[in-house]
Design an enzyme around this catalytic site. Structure first.
Site: not given
Length: 275
Positions: A133, A146
């Site tokens: 990501s 995250y």
């Protein structure tokens, strides 16, 4: 023989789209999910649907044994994709929430990858592709769990690439920004499960978080469809010399550049203003 590919996290979004496209392209696709309804849909589109729970090492081991039985011990490509986002300020995150985030987003990937590497070593070739990501490159507020899981994944994958450099096994990272998927819906469920809004210093910010995650569509003008990730995945699979990193979406390109050229204080200012 057809090339074999294992993709984790195929219930929706990126995983489902990539599994479907590779199956149509002639690959033998083993697509994992947890719910029977999702597994049934994967079977309906022609994939080998395999139950796998990323937070359960036994589930991962059983799934890999089933796949290798069906392929006579062969696997060409592993696409680690299964993940979810746990929103919340770092000070509000129960440690258990952080553990759950790492179990699915990192430890399960490590468990699966370790089972597949010996297979690829015996073959003398393979591709391990990790769906990371933009938040593995830069951090953003209220995404600490995250962020941490993806930063850890980046470091683990970079190390793995160095260690497998002469093995015939290529290791790649795909780093998307916003992609249309069920990610926000799942993140909202995780948020309500673990974050005590009433006792938080961040109540006002959480109202914005809930509104963003509850919206039927992303409010980001940079959001792309899963095909953008598939294009990167296809290159990582087919290129004789795949890239170590594939940036997907404009925000990833921008923040990767800014991380290299800006002083930390300037980058922090931009990230504080972002949401």
């Amino acid at each position: 023989m057809r090339s074999t590919v294992l993709i984790s996290g195929c219930s929706s979004g990126i995983g489902l789209y990539c599994a479907s496209q590779l199956q149509q392209a002639g690959y033998q696709v083993f697509a994992t999910a947890r719910k029977e309804s999702h597994l049934a849909h994967l079977r309906a589109i022609g994939c080998h649907a395999i139950y796998m729970e990323m937070s359960d090492p036994h589930s991962i081991k059983v799934a890999v044994e089933e796949i290798l039985h069906l392929t006579n011990g062969k696997l060409d490509i592993l696409f680690n994709n299964a993940a979810f986002g746990q929103p919340g300020a770092v000070e509000d995150l129960p440690t258990q929430a952080l553990r759950e985030q790492f179990e699915t987003n990192l430890f399960g990937w490590h468990e699966l990858t370790r089972l597949i590497i010996p297979v690829m070593r015996r073959q003398g070739q393979g591709r391990i592709i990790q769906n990371s990501s933009v938040l593995g490159l830069v951090a953003m507020k209220y995404r600490g769990a995250y962020n941490a899981s993806k930063f850890a994944l980046e470091g683990l994958t970079d190390t793995l690439r160095l260690e497998l450099a002469s093995s015939g096994i290529h290791v790649c990272l795909i780093e998307p920004g916003p992609i249309r998927s069920q990610f926000r819906h799942n993140a909202l469920q995780a948020f309500h499960k673990h974050i005590n809004i009433a006792n938080s210093h961040h109540q006002q910010a959480y109202e914005n978080t809930i509104a963003r995650l509850s919206a039927s569509e992303s409010n980001s003008a940079f959001t792309l469809e899963p095909i953008a990730v598939f294009r990167a995945l296809k290159h990582a699979i087919q290129a004789p010399k795949p890239k170590a990193r594939y940036y997907v979406t404009l925000p990833t390109y921008i923040f990767a550049l800014l991380r290299r050229v800006l002083p930390t204080r300037w980058l922090d200012y931009l990230l504080i203003k972002s949401d």
